[in-house]
Design a protein around this motif. Structure first.
Motif, short mmCIF file in Angstrom:
data_model
loop_
_atom_site.label_atom_id
_atom_site.label_comp_id
_atom_site.label_asym_id
_atom_site.label_seq_id
_atom_site.Cartn_x
_atom_site.Cartn_y
_atom_site.Cartn_z
N ALA A 195 -1.77 5.38 5.87
CA ALA A 195 -2.23 4.30 4.99
C ALA A 195 -3.32 3.49 5.66
O ALA A 195 -4.29 3.07 5.01
CB ALA A 195 -1.05 3.41 4.61
N PRO A 205 -1.73 1.47 -3.95
CA PRO A 205 -1.21 2.65 -3.24
C PRO A 205 -2.35 3.40 -2.55
O PRO A 205 -3.39 3.70 -3.16
CB PRO A 205 -0.60 3.50 -4.37
CG PRO A 205 -0.30 2.52 -5.45
CD PRO A 205 -1.43 1.52 -5.39
N THR A 244 0.79 -1.24 0.00
CA THR A 244 0.00 0.00 0.00
C THR A 244 0.81 1.28 0.00
O THR A 244 0.24 2.37 0.13
CB THR A 244 -0.91 0.01 1.24
OG1 THR A 244 -0.08 -0.05 2.43
CG2 THR A 244 -1.88 -1.15 1.23
N ARG A 245 2.14 1.18 -0.11
CA ARG A 245 2.93 2.41 -0.14
C ARG A 245 2.63 3.22 -1.41
O ARG A 245 2.02 2.73 -2.35
CB ARG A 245 4.41 2.08 -0.07
CG ARG A 245 4.94 1.91 1.35
CD ARG A 245 6.41 1.61 1.36
NE ARG A 245 7.02 1.93 2.65
CZ ARG A 245 8.20 1.52 3.02
NH1 ARG A 245 8.94 0.78 2.20
NH2 ARG A 245 8.69 1.85 4.20
N GLU A 246 3.15 4.45 -1.42
CA GLU A 246 3.00 5.31 -2.57
C GLU A 246 3.52 4.60 -3.82
O GLU A 246 4.49 3.85 -3.76
CB GLU A 246 3.79 6.61 -2.33
CG GLU A 246 3.52 7.70 -3.34
CD GLU A 246 4.21 9.00 -2.96
OE1 GLU A 246 3.85 10.04 -3.53
OE2 GLU A 246 5.12 8.97 -2.11
N ARG A 247 2.86 4.84 -4.95
CA ARG A 247 3.24 4.16 -6.19
C ARG A 247 4.72 4.37 -6.50
O ARG A 247 5.23 5.48 -6.39
CB ARG A 247 2.38 4.66 -7.36
CG ARG A 247 2.54 3.82 -8.62
CD ARG A 247 1.48 4.15 -9.64
NE ARG A 247 0.12 3.89 -9.14
CZ ARG A 247 -0.43 2.70 -9.09
NH1 ARG A 247 0.26 1.62 -9.46
NH2 ARG A 247 -1.67 2.55 -8.64
N GLU A 275 -0.70 -4.48 -5.78
CA GLU A 275 -0.30 -3.12 -5.42
C GLU A 275 -1.52 -2.21 -5.38
O GLU A 275 -2.23 -2.05 -6.38
CB GLU A 275 0.73 -2.57 -6.40
CG GLU A 275 1.27 -1.20 -5.98
CD GLU A 275 2.42 -0.72 -6.84
OE1 GLU A 275 2.48 -1.14 -8.02
OE2 GLU A 275 3.27 0.05 -6.35
N GLN A 331 -0.28 9.47 -0.80
CA GLN A 331 0.60 10.24 -1.66
C GLN A 331 1.20 11.37 -0.83
O GLN A 331 0.58 11.86 0.11
CB GLN A 331 -0.17 10.78 -2.87
CG GLN A 331 -1.41 11.60 -2.51
CD GLN A 331 -2.33 11.81 -3.69
OE1 GLN A 331 -2.05 11.36 -4.80
NE2 GLN A 331 -3.43 12.52 -3.47
N LYS A 371 7.10 2.80 -4.80
CA LYS A 371 7.89 2.53 -3.60
C LYS A 371 7.58 1.15 -3.00
O LYS A 371 7.97 0.87 -1.87
CB LYS A 371 7.67 3.63 -2.57
CG LYS A 371 8.15 4.99 -3.07
CD LYS A 371 7.98 6.09 -2.05
CE LYS A 371 8.49 7.41 -2.61
NZ LYS A 371 8.33 8.53 -1.67
N ASN A 372 6.87 0.32 -3.76
CA ASN A 372 6.53 -1.02 -3.28
C ASN A 372 7.41 -2.12 -3.86
O ASN A 372 7.27 -3.28 -3.49
CB ASN A 372 5.06 -1.33 -3.60
CG ASN A 372 4.08 -0.46 -2.83
OD1 ASN A 372 4.03 -0.53 -1.61
ND2 ASN A 372 3.32 0.36 -3.54
#
Length: 303
Positions: free
Chosen positions: A238, A80, A56-59, A78, A83, A61-62
């Motif tokens: 998140a 995200p 669920t991290r920012e697009r 994924e 932001q 960064k996963n």
């Protein structure tokens, strides 16, 4: 891997590596009054089938987490949820670094580290001494070249990767007026500056960025995420975004794997039941927590 410990009350929290929280019955439902994220319906079909873990991290960064889990045969989805947006404090940070010197710069998250590096570069890469909260945050500074590492000296990591320990252990340098610059998220708590101030440090906090929920979520991806056994989260923001997406009529009770204790405590306050987290935040411990959460969910499905 350390054995799991179940915690049935709020009074004594002694997190172990990959520890689940047990939630009392008063928190049995995930119905919350929070801002709903706008959902979009995509006609494109997803290539993923029955994902086991939602990241669920920012697009963008996963990738590290997805690759590490893929190497273990675990399929990820994924989604995200947050932001990051720079605040006016970012420009002020560059100006401060150009015109002032501080005994310590304190960085407490990878995103804060990335924002700081941008401002530090814009300021002309002055000499700085940096304290970081843990190995995950420290890894951000591994991106700079060898010659710059002599200028940007990562000189302190606390014994445990949480803010209150950093505030208790940060070395006080020789002068009576030990100055600290703390560039942070606007949503970070005050425990670090308050803890340092109690020890006699002179702290300047600067909110350089903030974290917001994403404005659009693909409905098809969300439908898959809601039935995945585990959701992996790296921040309270998140978690709150995830809770806002759970349909009011649905009682979601799958597992949440948190990157560390701070996020896990927020998950507990939000009423989540099956919570796993490492005793020391970081990517390796987080992966262990995800694996532990998957194992627990597999056992529940077999019952």
């Amino acid at each position: 891997m350390m054995a799991k410990t179940s915690l049935s009350t709020f009074s004594s929290i002694s997190p172990h590596r990959c520890s689940p929280f047990s939630i009392s019955s008063s928190f049995s439902s995930c119905h919350f009054n929070s801002t709903r994220i706008f959902l979009t319906i995509s006609s494109a079909s997803t290539s993923l089938s029955n994902p086991k873990v939602v990241v669920t991290r920012e697009r963008g960064k996963n990738g590290t987490l997805i690759d590490a889990l893929a190497n273990r045969g675990i399929n990820c989805l994924e989604l995200p949820l947050v932001q990051h947006t720079q605040l006016p404090g970012f420009d002020k940070l560059s100006s401060l670094l150009r015109s002032n010197s501080f005994d310590w710069i304190i960085i407490t998250s990878p995103e804060a580290g990335n924002v700081f590096l941008d401002a530090w570069t814009a300021a002309g890469t002055p000499n700085v001494r940096v304290g970081v909260v843990g190995a995950g945050t420290s890894s951000v500074f591994g991106k700079i070249g060898p010659s710059l590492k002599e200028i940007l000296n990562v000189a302190f990591v606390p014994s445990k990767a949480i803010g209150k320990v950093l505030a208790a252990e940060l070395p006080k340098l020789g002068n009576a007026r030990c100055t600290v610059l703390y560039p942070a998220s606007a949503k970070a708590s005050n425990e670090i500056e308050e803890g340092l101030a109690k020890r006699g440090f002179e702290v300047m906090r600067l909110n350089t960025y903030t974290t917001e929920p994403v404005s659009n979520v693909d409905q098809m991806v969300l439908d898959q995420a809601l039935v995945a056994p585990v959701i992996a989260v790296a921040s309270p923001s998140a978690l709150r975004a995830w809770v806002s997406l759970i349909p009011e009529e649905q009682q979601w009770d799958n597992a949440v794997a948190c990157i560390g204790e701070t996020t896990a405590l927020v998950a507990k306050k939000l009423g989540m039941k099956n919570i796993f987290f490492p005793s020391n935040p970081g990517i390796e411990g987080w992966i262990d927590s995800i694996l532990e959460a998957l194992e627990a969910q597999n056992k529940l499905q077999k019952v």
